[in-house]
Write a protein that holds these residues in place. Structure first.
Motif, PDB file in Angstrom:
ATOM      1  N   TYR A 126       0.796  -1.243   0.000  1.00  0.00           N
ATOM      2  CA  TYR A 126       0.000   0.000   0.000  1.00  0.00           C
ATOM      3  C   TYR A 126       0.823   1.285   0.000  1.00  0.00           C
ATOM      4  N   ILE A 164       1.197   5.193   3.197  1.00  0.00           N
ATOM      5  CA  ILE A 164       0.102   5.215   4.174  1.00  0.00           C
ATOM      6  C   ILE A 164      -0.748   3.970   3.943  1.00  0.00           C
ATOM      7  N   ALA A 165      -0.748   3.069   4.897  1.00  0.00           N
ATOM      8  CA  ALA A 165      -1.565   1.852   4.753  1.00  0.00           C
ATOM      9  C   ALA A 165      -2.610   1.829   5.864  1.00  0.00           C
ATOM     10  N   ARG A 166      -3.846   1.603   5.479  1.00  0.00           N
ATOM     11  CA  ARG A 166      -4.931   1.602   6.462  1.00  0.00           C
ATOM     12  C   ARG A 166      -5.297   0.162   6.784  1.00  0.00           C
ATOM     13  N   THR A 178      -8.891   1.359  14.063  1.00  0.00           N
ATOM     14  CA  THR A 178      -8.349   1.520  12.711  1.00  0.00           C
ATOM     15  C   THR A 178      -6.904   1.980  12.839  1.00  0.00           C
ATOM     16  N   TYR A 215      -3.181   2.985  11.034  1.00  0.00           N
ATOM     17  CA  TYR A 215      -2.522   3.469   9.822  1.00  0.00           C
ATOM     18  C   TYR A 215      -1.039   3.241   9.996  1.00  0.00           C
ATOM     19  N   PHE A 264       2.408   4.398   8.806  1.00  0.00           N
ATOM     20  CA  PHE A 264       3.087   5.465   8.075  1.00  0.00           C
ATOM     21  C   PHE A 264       4.512   5.015   7.759  1.00  0.00           C
ATOM     22  N   TYR A 286      -5.146  12.548   2.503  1.00  0.00           N
ATOM     23  CA  TYR A 286      -6.127  11.689   3.182  1.00  0.00           C
ATOM     24  C   TYR A 286      -6.536  12.339   4.491  1.00  0.00           C
ATOM     25  N   ILE A 292      -7.277  11.488   8.155  1.00  0.00           N
ATOM     26  CA  ILE A 292      -7.165  10.390   9.126  1.00  0.00           C
ATOM     27  C   ILE A 292      -8.070  10.761  10.298  1.00  0.00           C
ATOM     28  N   SER A 322      -7.782   7.380  15.499  1.00  0.00           N
ATOM     29  CA  SER A 322      -7.024   6.356  14.751  1.00  0.00           C
ATOM     30  C   SER A 322      -5.693   6.116  15.454  1.00  0.00           C
ATOM     31  N   VAL A 335      -1.753   5.518  14.782  1.00  0.00           N
ATOM     32  CA  VAL A 335      -0.727   5.630  13.756  1.00  0.00           C
ATOM     33  C   VAL A 335       0.479   4.802  14.195  1.00  0.00           C
TER      34      VAL A 335
END
Ligand code: HEM
Length: 434
Positions: free
Chosen positions: A24, A27-29, A36, A38, A40, A326, A328, A332, A334
């Motif tokens: 991804y 940045i992958a979610r 959730t 993310y 980085f 995006y 965020i 969330s 990180v």
């Protein structure tokens, strides 16, 4: 799908996170249970979270777990309280103060080195743990804890392993409250660590002397800028436990991986030996020698690139924020993973290759700062960074002055990423005279 993710994250987080980054990008979610996440993977994004926009973040998931062991110490506390505690502890980590610890570091390293025998097999990981434990005990608590190293090491391993238990599963927290064998083992191990910490505090209280070390500083600390209140016993315990643990296990891992890498790269080892011999001859290393051992520093830096003792950092976003277009959402998590970022070919060509030259000053200047962040960054940067460099270099130089370590043939070398990046099966090595 989320449960599956949770399992793969739990089973092999390094492969899972590397796969996410490769698939991804920066940045992958990842939806993971109720959270959730993310991931980085770009230095500028890491800077944003740790430095530029740090006020928008608290320490993330995992904090609740870490608090079970560390309470509200420097590593786990937040906001005003953290600031106050950091101010109180800071003088123990000033450059000059750390330089004064150099003699103790060299003394303990020489004593342990001199106990080894040519041809003997040692577990380099256990040896490094015992050594760094003794050093943090002596320098910051003026206590002799070396003889307890075995028991403390076992308790530590147990607490770390139970951290992994259910960590990434949606109901992990609930699981940990139940009287399951893993939970009970955790509580027993914590009690063992507590026993040492409380003993150190009580002994010092009873002696009623100011030894000028971190423990005395914490005991006497009255925050003149804050509410003027002294720390309670529990706060003292939390700070002491934090420094005691954060202050030895990471450096021990860094050194263990360094011995392993040197055993696999005789050319690097030979150059290191040449530097140590020409700088020190046979005498003990001191704080003043640090600038004359640039290659030792490069070797350690490159070792922490490939095997960063702190291999991942997490933060929880307090408010929503923008990253590369995006949004965020607030709450969330990180993640910033030193392990994957330090092996990113954009910043480190041929990333699997062990090459200390990457840390020659001119080469370092070519990379964005946060391509490499073994000690984190921003206001929550490791308070012990100078301490760790000095200790790593002095221990490396003192031991390499006399010995080279060779991996026992067939010894399995595997990574165990729990809280720190440990060698899963220890590091069995043979001691060879140089
Ligand atoms: C190679 C050795 C070490 C490594 C790789 C390392 C790594 C780190 C990292 C990455 C952080 C930041 C965590 C975050 O942002 O969430 C940190 C914080 C911290 N480290 Fe280290 N550390 C090392 C050695 C030490 C030593 C020797 C001490 C103390 C003697 C120490 C004490 C601490 C403390 C108290 C914090 C929390 C600081 C705060 O949040 O204000 N560390 N360390």
């Amino acid at each position: 799908m989320p449960a599956l993710n949770a399992l793969s994250m739990g089973r092999d987080p390094l492969a899972f996170l590397t796969g996410l980054r490769d698939q991804y990008g920066d940045i992958a979610r990842v939806p993971l249970g109720a959270e959730t996440l993310y991931l980085f993977s770009d230095p500028e994004l890491v800077r944003e979270v740790l430095v530029t926009n740090h006020r928008n973040f608290h320490k993330g998931r995992g904090l609740e777990r870490a608090k079970m062991l560390l309470g509200d110490g420097l590593l786990t506390s937040e906001g005003e309280f953290h600031l106050r505690q950091r101010r109180l502890a800071q003088p123990a980590f000033h450059r000059q103060r750390v330089a004064a610890y150099g003699a103790t570091m060299a003394g303990y390293a020489a004593a342990r080195r001199d106990r080894w025998q040519a041809g003997a097999t040692i577990d380099a990981h256990q040896e490094m743990m015992a050594l760094t434990l003794a050093i943090v005990g002596k320098t910051l608590f003026d206590a002799d804890v070396e003889h307890e190293a075995g028991e403390i090491g076992e308790a530590l391993a147990t607490t770390f392993e139970s951290f992994n238990f259910g960590f990434f599963l949606p109901f992990g927290e609930l699981l940990e409250r139940l009287p399951l064998p893993a939970t009970l083992r955790f509580r027993k191990a914590r009690a063992r660590l507590d026993a040492t910490i409380y003993r150190l505090i009580e002994e010092r209280r009873a002696s009623d002397t100011d030894r000028g070390d971190l423990l005395s500083m914490l005991l006497m600390a009255q925050d003149t800028e804050g509410d003027g209140g002294r720390m309670t016993d529990l706060q003292l315990r939390d700070e002491a436990m934090t420094i005691f643990l954060a202050g030895h296990e990471t450096t021990a891992n860094a050194l263990t991986w360094t011995w392993y890498l040197l055993s696999q790269h005789p050319d690097v080892e030979a150059r290191l030996h040449a530097e140590i011999d020409s700088t020190l001859g046979g005498r003990a290393a001191t704080a003043d020698d640090m600038s004359a051992l640039p290659y030792a520093r490069m070797v350690l830096a490159e070792s922490m690139r490939l095997y960063p003792p702190a291999w991942i950092l997490g933060r929880r976003a307090l408010g929503a924020f923008e990253a590369r277009g995006y949004t965020i959402p607030a709450r969330s998590i990180v993640l910033m993973c030193q392990y994957t970022m330090h092996r990113d070919a954009r910043w480190f060509p041929e990333p699997e290759r062990f090459d200390p030259e990457r840390f020659a000053p001119e080469r370092q200047a070519e990379r964005p700062k946060f391509a490499y962040f073994p000690f984190g960054g921003g206001p929550r940067v490791c308070i012990g960074e100078q301490f760790a460099w000095m200790e790593g270099m002095i221990l490396l130089a003192t031991i390499a002055q006399r010995w080279r370590l060779r991996l026992v043939p067939g010894h399995p070398v595997a990574l165990q990423p729990i809280i720190t990046l440990r060698p899963k099966h220890g590091m069995r090595m043979v001691v060879e005279a140089r």
